[in-house]
Scaffold this motif. Sequence first.
Motif, PDB file in Angstrom:
ATOM      1  N   THR A  16      42.655  37.336  44.726  1.00  0.00           N
ATOM      2  CA  THR A  16      42.368  38.558  44.189  1.00  0.00           C
ATOM      3  C   THR A  16      41.184  39.449  44.691  1.00  0.00           C
ATOM      4  O   THR A  16      40.633  40.072  44.092  1.00  0.00           O
ATOM      5  CB  THR A  16      42.279  38.554  42.844  1.00  0.00           C
ATOM      6  N   PRO A  17      41.021  39.365  46.023  1.00  0.00           N
ATOM      7  CA  PRO A  17      40.056  40.027  46.966  1.00  0.00           C
ATOM      8  C   PRO A  17      40.082  41.575  46.741  1.00  0.00           C
ATOM      9  O   PRO A  17      39.038  42.175  46.672  1.00  0.00           O
ATOM     10  CB  PRO A  17      40.005  39.634  48.015  1.00  0.00           C
ATOM     11  N   GLY A  18      41.470  42.122  46.611  1.00  0.00           N
ATOM     12  CA  GLY A  18      41.331  43.482  46.335  1.00  0.00           C
ATOM     13  C   GLY A  18      40.867  43.876  44.908  1.00  0.00           C
ATOM     14  O   GLY A  18      40.387  45.126  44.914  1.00  0.00           O
ATOM     15  N   SER A  19      41.266  43.142  43.919  1.00  0.00           N
ATOM     16  CA  SER A  19      40.701  43.642  42.618  1.00  0.00           C
ATOM     17  C   SER A  19      39.307  43.468  42.676  1.00  0.00           C
ATOM     18  O   SER A  19      38.536  44.377  41.818  1.00  0.00           O
ATOM     19  CB  SER A  19      41.479  42.632  41.434  1.00  0.00           C
ATOM     20  N   LYS A  20      38.699  42.497  43.354  1.00  0.00           N
ATOM     21  CA  LYS A  20      37.222  42.426  43.295  1.00  0.00           C
ATOM     22  C   LYS A  20      36.571  43.504  43.853  1.00  0.00           C
ATOM     23  O   LYS A  20      35.565  44.152  43.387  1.00  0.00           O
ATOM     24  CB  LYS A  20      36.730  41.092  43.980  1.00  0.00           C
ATOM     25  N   GLU A  21      37.243  44.062  44.955  1.00  0.00           N
ATOM     26  CA  GLU A  21      36.807  45.148  45.455  1.00  0.00           C
ATOM     27  C   GLU A  21      36.742  46.755  44.741  1.00  0.00           C
ATOM     28  O   GLU A  21      35.833  47.455  44.910  1.00  0.00           O
ATOM     29  CB  GLU A  21      37.311  45.423  47.145  1.00  0.00           C
ATOM     30  N   HIS A  22      37.793  46.646  44.166  1.00  0.00           N
ATOM     31  CA  HIS A  22      38.206  47.713  43.281  1.00  0.00           C
ATOM     32  C   HIS A  22      37.087  47.920  42.061  1.00  0.00           C
ATOM     33  O   HIS A  22      36.939  48.680  41.783  1.00  0.00           O
ATOM     34  CB  HIS A  22      39.677  48.000  42.738  1.00  0.00           C
ATOM     35  N   PHE A  23      36.886  46.675  41.490  1.00  0.00           N
ATOM     36  CA  PHE A  23      35.969  46.467  40.578  1.00  0.00           C
ATOM     37  C   PHE A  23      34.760  46.950  40.786  1.00  0.00           C
ATOM     38  O   PHE A  23      34.190  47.665  40.257  1.00  0.00           O
ATOM     39  CB  PHE A  23      35.897  45.155  39.971  1.00  0.00           C
ATOM     40  N   ARG A  45      34.067  48.978  42.972  1.00  0.00           N
ATOM     41  CA  ARG A  45      34.063  50.686  43.418  1.00  0.00           C
ATOM     42  C   ARG A  45      34.062  51.415  41.773  1.00  0.00           C
ATOM     43  O   ARG A  45      33.370  52.429  41.750  1.00  0.00           O
ATOM     44  CB  ARG A  45      35.266  51.010  43.985  1.00  0.00           C
ATOM     45  N   VAL A  46      35.194  50.893  41.035  1.00  0.00           N
ATOM     46  CA  VAL A  46      35.123  51.413  39.778  1.00  0.00           C
ATOM     47  C   VAL A  46      33.971  51.648  38.639  1.00  0.00           C
ATOM     48  O   VAL A  46      33.925  52.355  37.951  1.00  0.00           O
ATOM     49  CB  VAL A  46      36.477  51.215  39.183  1.00  0.00           C
ATOM     50  N   GLY A  47      33.398  50.038  38.764  1.00  0.00           N
ATOM     51  CA  GLY A  47      32.517  50.022  38.015  1.00  0.00           C
ATOM     52  C   GLY A  47      31.324  50.738  38.212  1.00  0.00           C
ATOM     53  O   GLY A  47      30.400  50.854  37.140  1.00  0.00           O
ATOM     54  N   GLY A  85      34.218  48.775  34.355  1.00  0.00           N
ATOM     55  CA  GLY A  85      35.417  48.815  35.476  1.00  0.00           C
ATOM     56  C   GLY A  85      36.547  48.965  34.606  1.00  0.00           C
ATOM     57  O   GLY A  85      37.787  48.908  35.277  1.00  0.00           O
ATOM     58  N   ALA A  86      36.799  49.446  33.495  1.00  0.00           N
ATOM     59  CA  ALA A  86      38.165  49.683  32.974  1.00  0.00           C
ATOM     60  C   ALA A  86      37.782  50.779  31.772  1.00  0.00           C
ATOM     61  O   ALA A  86      36.847  50.697  31.053  1.00  0.00           O
ATOM     62  CB  ALA A  86      38.654  48.510  32.130  1.00  0.00           C
ATOM     63  N   THR A  87      38.674  51.849  31.520  1.00  0.00           N
ATOM     64  CA  THR A  87      38.925  52.602  30.273  1.00  0.00           C
ATOM     65  C   THR A  87      39.438  52.083  28.789  1.00  0.00           C
ATOM     66  O   THR A  87      39.289  52.859  27.889  1.00  0.00           O
ATOM     67  CB  THR A  87      39.744  53.736  30.771  1.00  0.00           C
ATOM     68  N   ARG A  88      39.849  50.563  29.106  1.00  0.00           N
ATOM     69  CA  ARG A  88      40.139  49.981  27.617  1.00  0.00           C
ATOM     70  C   ARG A  88      39.278  48.821  27.812  1.00  0.00           C
ATOM     71  O   ARG A  88      39.663  48.122  28.806  1.00  0.00           O
ATOM     72  CB  ARG A  88      41.735  49.947  27.985  1.00  0.00           C
ATOM     73  N   SER A  89      38.505  48.495  26.760  1.00  0.00           N
ATOM     74  CA  SER A  89      37.720  47.109  26.778  1.00  0.00           C
ATOM     75  C   SER A  89      38.479  45.940  27.086  1.00  0.00           C
ATOM     76  O   SER A  89      38.088  44.958  27.648  1.00  0.00           O
ATOM     77  CB  SER A  89      37.014  47.079  25.525  1.00  0.00           C
ATOM     78  N   LEU A  90      39.684  45.984  26.352  1.00  0.00           N
ATOM     79  CA  LEU A  90      40.639  44.773  26.501  1.00  0.00           C
ATOM     80  C   LEU A  90      41.098  44.385  28.101  1.00  0.00           C
ATOM     81  O   LEU A  90      41.260  43.393  28.471  1.00  0.00           O
ATOM     82  CB  LEU A  90      41.930  44.851  25.978  1.00  0.00           C
ATOM     83  N   ASN A  91      40.997  45.391  29.004  1.00  0.00           N
ATOM     84  CA  ASN A  91      41.236  45.204  30.596  1.00  0.00           C
ATOM     85  C   ASN A  91      40.198  44.966  31.282  1.00  0.00           C
ATOM     86  O   ASN A  91      40.232  44.975  32.584  1.00  0.00           O
ATOM     87  CB  ASN A  91      41.818  46.380  30.852  1.00  0.00           C
ATOM     88  N   SER A  92      39.080  44.472  30.699  1.00  0.00           N
ATOM     89  CA  SER A  92      37.859  43.855  31.550  1.00  0.00           C
ATOM     90  C   SER A  92      37.442  42.502  31.036  1.00  0.00           C
ATOM     91  O   SER A  92      37.444  42.146  29.961  1.00  0.00           O
ATOM     92  CB  SER A  92      36.583  44.960  31.405  1.00  0.00           C
ATOM     93  N   TRP A  93      37.273  41.665  32.120  1.00  0.00           N
ATOM     94  CA  TRP A  93      37.032  40.253  31.657  1.00  0.00           C
ATOM     95  C   TRP A  93      36.176  39.705  33.113  1.00  0.00           C
ATOM     96  O   TRP A  93      36.425  40.258  33.975  1.00  0.00           O
ATOM     97  CB  TRP A  93      37.824  39.389  31.491  1.00  0.00           C
ATOM     98  N   PRO A  94      35.237  38.632  32.769  1.00  0.00           N
ATOM     99  CA  PRO A  94      34.589  37.894  34.018  1.00  0.00           C
ATOM    100  C   PRO A  94      35.642  37.053  34.757  1.00  0.00           C
ATOM    101  O   PRO A  94      36.497  36.382  34.163  1.00  0.00           O
ATOM    102  CB  PRO A  94      33.439  37.068  33.135  1.00  0.00           C
TER     103      PRO A  94
END
Length: 451
Positions: A11-18, A20-22, A28-37
């Motif tokens: 998931t390197p693309g997700s890491k890169e997006h995180f 950016r959006v963070g 890094g998410a507008t819904r707390s459920l959608n963020s995890w380590p």
Amino acid sequence: MSVLSDYAKRTPGSKEHFARVGAMIPAGATRSLNSWPPYPVYLDRGAGGTVWDVDGNAYRDFLANYTALPLGYADPDVTAAIREQLPHGTSHSFSRALEAELAELVVARVPSLERVRFTGSGTEAVMFALRLARAHTGRPLVAKAEGGYHGTTDDVMISVRPPADLAGDVRSPASVPEMRGIPASRTRETLVVPFNDVAASQEILRAHADRLAALVLEPVLGVGGMIPATAEYLTAMRATCDELGILLVFDEVITLRLAYGGAQQAYGVTPDLTTMGKIIGGGLPIGAYGGRADIMGLLEPRGGTDVYDSRSGGPALYQGGTFTGNALSLAAGIVTLGKLDAATIDALNRTGDLLRRELTGVFAAAAVDAVVTGVGSLFNIHVGPRRVEVFRDVRAVDAARQHAFFLGLLNHGVIVAPRGMGCVTTCTTGDDVAAFTAAVRLTLHDITEAG
């Protein structure tokens, strides 16, 4: 290779997006459920029972936006209904005729509904239902079950996941605010009863009956571990509420999918008010609350022209919401409920039964302490406990191993919630169930190898 290193490799693309959006969105998410380590997976698209992330990885999705998509992603009929509506507008200043169509569908199938109002979300539906209960009874307090989740308003963000040192006695749970920012007054205005304990719940309700407007219950605890109510408990709560003049409210935002008329039909227990959401919008934002006509009548104007003010003839209870009853959600919901007939729901439940049996067998064969709870098309995997029968059993979950299990399933192409919650959809096949159980076996091996 460890679970974490495999996750990072996929998931390197997700890491890169995180990264950016963070910088703009907390966590890094507008819904707390959608963020995890260490960082969340970001999805690109979905079709049927499959989703793809920004790295191109495909996943069998056994979460379906936390049960909101019983027909899976981009159902052709739902998509066609939305596409047909788009040129005519997405939302409007005045009501659309579509409201009547969806209202007729839910009133016809849910036993408690004589009248219904739509809202923008399940959270709003619960908020208005409890306000309506207070207005109808003239009483200030509400009660809920320990472990019950009813959205994010202050009234009900009480004792959803209370820590053991604050939760109080098991038969007389304390009212514990779920997070900072909830006024202390809410803990005095919301009572907490022990789910599935008839005698203890009755004792609490009777002790506060003269000030208690409503008891709100999920027929199956969702966040609390996907633990079904016993028929004895719901029947007893119905009788006790009748005895004490308390309104019984069922939160069927999740459980409406369990039978044609929701869990209340399956249990044969009819509440005074019901809150709904998720499946009635076909994957688009919606909520609804409804019930007895005399209670819902408080929303009717009383002869005046000012719809805001009860002092000049407006309704006793005013409801607003710019996107309430928006045309897209109504169109999608009409098609979705039309396709979810009794036979389809029965098939969904059989698939859920199969999945829970298979998963239970995998854990037993591997001699791993893990429990699968749920009913019908709903399930929850708990890593660590040897049994989960009441809400407080969920505390035995091994948080580190549960998270490793969640990441491991992602590595093997399966999505459930981080806490292990999931569901099946009409797109779920026998091959999907087999792939899920295979992914569980591989994940258990990965976790064991990693120590």
